[in-house]
Design a protein around this motif. Structure first.
Motif, short mmCIF file in Angstrom:
data_model
loop_
_atom_site.label_atom_id
_atom_site.label_comp_id
_atom_site.label_asym_id
_atom_site.label_seq_id
_atom_site.Cartn_x
_atom_site.Cartn_y
_atom_site.Cartn_z
N GLN A 121 6.47 -42.54 150.83
CA GLN A 121 6.93 -42.15 149.50
C GLN A 121 6.26 -40.85 149.08
O GLN A 121 5.08 -40.66 149.32
N MET A 122 7.04 -39.98 148.44
CA MET A 122 6.47 -38.76 147.89
C MET A 122 6.76 -38.73 146.39
O MET A 122 7.87 -39.01 145.96
N THR A 123 5.73 -38.43 145.63
CA THR A 123 5.86 -38.29 144.18
C THR A 123 5.59 -36.84 143.84
O THR A 123 4.57 -36.29 144.25
N GLN A 124 6.52 -36.22 143.12
CA GLN A 124 6.34 -34.83 142.73
C GLN A 124 6.03 -34.77 141.24
O GLN A 124 6.62 -35.51 140.45
N PHE A 125 5.11 -33.91 140.89
CA PHE A 125 4.66 -33.75 139.51
C PHE A 125 5.15 -32.41 138.98
O PHE A 125 5.19 -31.43 139.72
N ALA A 126 5.49 -32.40 137.71
CA ALA A 126 5.95 -31.16 137.09
C ALA A 126 5.33 -31.02 135.70
O ALA A 126 5.03 -32.01 135.04
N PRO A 180 7.35 -27.09 139.02
CA PRO A 180 6.65 -28.01 139.92
C PRO A 180 5.14 -27.73 139.91
O PRO A 180 4.70 -26.60 139.97
N GLY A 193 2.89 -30.00 141.75
CA GLY A 193 2.27 -30.59 142.93
C GLY A 193 2.99 -31.84 143.36
O GLY A 193 3.98 -32.27 142.77
N SER A 194 2.49 -32.42 144.44
CA SER A 194 3.09 -33.66 144.95
C SER A 194 2.01 -34.51 145.59
O SER A 194 0.95 -34.01 145.96
N PHE A 253 1.65 -37.78 148.50
CA PHE A 253 2.32 -38.55 149.54
C PHE A 253 1.54 -39.82 149.80
O PHE A 253 0.31 -39.81 149.82
N TYR A 291 5.29 -33.60 155.44
CA TYR A 291 5.49 -32.17 155.29
C TYR A 291 6.96 -31.79 155.10
O TYR A 291 7.28 -30.65 154.89
N LEU A 298 10.50 -31.81 152.97
CA LEU A 298 10.81 -31.81 151.55
C LEU A 298 11.98 -32.70 151.26
O LEU A 298 12.85 -32.93 151.93
#
Length: 183
Positions: free
Chosen positions: A118-123, A128, A130-131, A133, A181, A183
């Motif tokens: 799972q990848m969580t992206q922050f904004a 954006p 960061g993210s 994993f 790595y 996207l």
């Protein structure tokens, strides 16, 4: 694997006791945890502010309060960091034990039901920032037959390789986002 232990490094007695109680077999290796860089950066900023308050001899209650609270935050973060780094994920022939601070979680390879990347992206607003994993390992408890999940995140040196190792040992394929790595 990066961050693993030497074969002669033994786990803490509480980890060995949990592994023996759960029949996890022989100890094989330790995967170390690493401290978060975000917390270290925040503590550095706090220390700079506190030193600035001390150098400029702030004589009001608010300045002294900020200094005391800042030092308490840094000391608390240092304690948590020490507890986290002391622990780790201990691999045994029949499962693993994850220990950090007072928390100890043990999972046998046969209990694992799924491993999902799972990848969580922050904004910040629409930009954006960061993210993160992680792999979520779902398993069934031995005693209660309750479905639970355990998250392996980037506090481990090479979480991608660790998830692959757990997948091979348990015979459960990794699903979801399998490459940290991409996207």
């Amino acid at each position: 694997m990066a961050g693993t232990s030497k074969p002669n490094e033994m786990p803490a007695p509480r980890v060995l006791a949990r592994a023996a109680r759960e029949n996890l077999g022989e100890f094989e290796q330790r995967v170390r945890r690493r401290p978060g860089l975000g917390g270290a950066a925040a503590c550095l900023v706090i220390v700079i502010v506190v030193v600035n308050l001390l150098v400029n001899r702030v004589e009001n209650v608010w300045g002294r309060s900020v200094g005391v609270v800042g030092l308490l935050i840094v000391v608390l973060w240092g304690y948590v960091w020490f507890q986290r780094v002391r622990g780790g994920l201990y691999l045994f022939s029949e499962g693993f034990v994850d220990a950090a601070g007072r928390r100890v979680v043990s999972v046998a390879w046969s209990q694992i039901r799924s491993i999902e990347g799972q990848m969580t992206q922050f904004a910040i607003g629409s930009l954006p920032a960061g993210s993160a994993f992680a792999y979520e390992v779902a398993f069934t408890g031995r005693v209660t037959d309750y479905e639970a999940a355990w998250t392996l995140n980037t506090t481990y040196g090479d979480v991608h390789e660790l998830a692959g190792l757990i997948s091979r040992r348990s015979g459960v394929p990794v699903t979801g986002l399998t490459d940290p790595y991409q996207l």
